[in-house]
Design a protein around this motif. Structure first.
Motif, PDB file in Angstrom:
ATOM      1  N   ILE A 121      -4.701  -1.377   0.734  1.00 52.53           N
ATOM      2  CA  ILE A 121      -3.603  -0.875   1.549  1.00 52.53           C
ATOM      3  C   ILE A 121      -4.177   0.134   2.552  1.00 52.53           C
ATOM      4  O   ILE A 121      -5.187   0.784   2.276  1.00 52.53           O
ATOM      5  N   GLN A 122      -3.543   0.242   3.706  1.00 50.00           N
ATOM      6  CA  GLN A 122      -3.930   1.258   4.681  1.00 50.00           C
ATOM      7  C   GLN A 122      -2.917   2.394   4.581  1.00 50.00           C
ATOM      8  O   GLN A 122      -1.717   2.200   4.777  1.00 50.00           O
ATOM      9  N   ARG A 123      -3.422   3.580   4.257  1.00 52.39           N
ATOM     10  CA  ARG A 123      -2.574   4.744   4.014  1.00 52.39           C
ATOM     11  C   ARG A 123      -2.051   5.327   5.325  1.00 52.39           C
ATOM     12  O   ARG A 123      -2.803   5.470   6.276  1.00 52.39           O
ATOM     13  N   ARG A 124      -0.794   5.682   5.352  1.00 54.42           N
ATOM     14  CA  ARG A 124      -0.209   6.290   6.541  1.00 54.42           C
ATOM     15  C   ARG A 124      -0.707   7.718   6.751  1.00 54.42           C
ATOM     16  O   ARG A 124      -0.880   8.163   7.873  1.00 54.42           O
ATOM     17  N   ASP A 125      -0.980   8.472   5.667  1.00 52.92           N
ATOM     18  CA  ASP A 125      -1.367   9.876   5.815  1.00 52.92           C
ATOM     19  C   ASP A 125      -2.756  10.064   6.415  1.00 52.92           C
ATOM     20  O   ASP A 125      -3.012  11.036   7.104  1.00 52.92           O
ATOM     21  N   SER A 126      -3.665   9.134   6.167  1.00 51.66           N
ATOM     22  CA  SER A 126      -5.038   9.299   6.655  1.00 51.66           C
ATOM     23  C   SER A 126      -5.510   8.144   7.527  1.00 51.66           C
ATOM     24  O   SER A 126      -6.540   8.254   8.195  1.00 51.66           O
ATOM     25  N   GLU A 158       3.856  -1.170  -2.797  1.00 48.42           N
ATOM     26  CA  GLU A 158       2.892  -0.974  -1.721  1.00 48.42           C
ATOM     27  C   GLU A 158       2.387  -2.262  -1.097  1.00 48.42           C
ATOM     28  O   GLU A 158       1.925  -2.243   0.047  1.00 48.42           O
ATOM     29  N   THR A 159       2.451  -3.376  -1.824  1.00 46.36           N
ATOM     30  CA  THR A 159       1.897  -4.625  -1.297  1.00 46.36           C
ATOM     31  C   THR A 159       2.874  -5.795  -1.311  1.00 46.36           C
ATOM     32  O   THR A 159       2.640  -6.788  -0.631  1.00 46.36           O
ATOM     33  N   GLY A 160       3.912  -5.720  -2.131  1.00 39.58           N
ATOM     34  CA  GLY A 160       4.820  -6.852  -2.312  1.00 39.58           C
ATOM     35  C   GLY A 160       4.292  -7.888  -3.288  1.00 39.58           C
ATOM     36  O   GLY A 160       4.978  -8.862  -3.590  1.00 39.58           O
ATOM     37  N   LEU A 161       3.095  -7.690  -3.806  1.00 41.11           N
ATOM     38  CA  LEU A 161       2.478  -8.669  -4.695  1.00 41.11           C
ATOM     39  C   LEU A 161       2.983  -8.536  -6.126  1.00 41.11           C
ATOM     40  O   LEU A 161       3.413  -7.467  -6.559  1.00 41.11           O
ATOM     41  N   LYS A 162       2.882  -9.626  -6.856  1.00 44.29           N
ATOM     42  CA  LYS A 162       3.272  -9.656  -8.260  1.00 44.29           C
ATOM     43  C   LYS A 162       2.024  -9.521  -9.127  1.00 44.29           C
ATOM     44  O   LYS A 162       1.029 -10.217  -8.906  1.00 44.29           O
ATOM     45  N   ILE A 187       2.597   3.550   3.401  1.00 37.14           N
ATOM     46  CA  ILE A 187       1.700   2.421   3.667  1.00 37.14           C
ATOM     47  C   ILE A 187       1.903   1.893   5.080  1.00 37.14           C
ATOM     48  O   ILE A 187       3.026   1.614   5.490  1.00 37.14           O
ATOM     49  N   MET A 188       0.771   1.722   5.813  1.00 36.81           N
ATOM     50  CA  MET A 188       0.814   1.163   7.170  1.00 36.81           C
ATOM     51  C   MET A 188       0.551  -0.339   7.189  1.00 36.81           C
ATOM     52  O   MET A 188       1.112  -1.067   7.994  1.00 36.81           O
TER      53      MET A 188
END
Length: 151
Positions: A37-42, A69-73, A116-117
């Motif tokens: 995941i690409q973090r929005r804060d950094s 965060e990903t939508g994955l199962k 999450i971006m």
């Protein structure tokens, strides 16, 4: 008054100054790619994960955080990669992180847009190991080398 404040301050320190328990997930797709995941804060890439909520066990927290965060199962939890407890591992607070391998599937969808971006699957040789959030480089290196770590 001073006699009452000292034990109260000590008690508050014992109750409130505790490490926070979290989990990070090394999500492995059926094709062997690892999801980050690409973090929005950094703006940095990292592993999905987060804090274990009150009344929640680690596998449930991992499943919930992965979905948010990903939508994955989360299909199955693989091996324990490690327990990471260095006080400086997370710049926000002292967090103890349980890192798990997980077999996952599904379509990317970000439900936690405040944190999450982006979500992306990486082939092993494409993972940006030199520039990951927190101590996720160490966690991924330990995973890739087959280690189980207490750090």
């Amino acid at each position: 008054m001073q006699q009452l404040w000292r034990p109260t301050r000590t008690l508050l320190g014992l109750l409130l100054r505790r490490p926070i328990l979290g989990t990070s997930i090394i999500p492995v797709l059926p094709n062997g790619q690892i999801v980050l995941i690409q973090r929005r804060d950094s703006g940095l890439w990292g592993l999905p994960g987060g804090i274990v909520d009150w009344g929640e066990d680690i596998p449930t927290a991992a499943k919930r955080e992965l979905a948010e965060e990903t939508g994955l199962k989360l299909l199955s939890v693989g091996r324990l990669v490690g327990i990471y407890s260095a006080p400086q591992r997370d710049p926000r607070f002292h967090a103890v992180c349980v890192a798990l391998e997980a077999q996952v599937d599904g379509r990317f969808q970000i439900f936690d847009t405040a944190e999450i971006m982006d979500v992306k699957a990486f082939a092993l040789e494409e993972i940006p190991l030199d520039d990951l959030a927190h101590d996720h480089t160490q966690q991924l290196q330990d995973y890739l080398s087959g280690k189980v770590v207490l750090a």
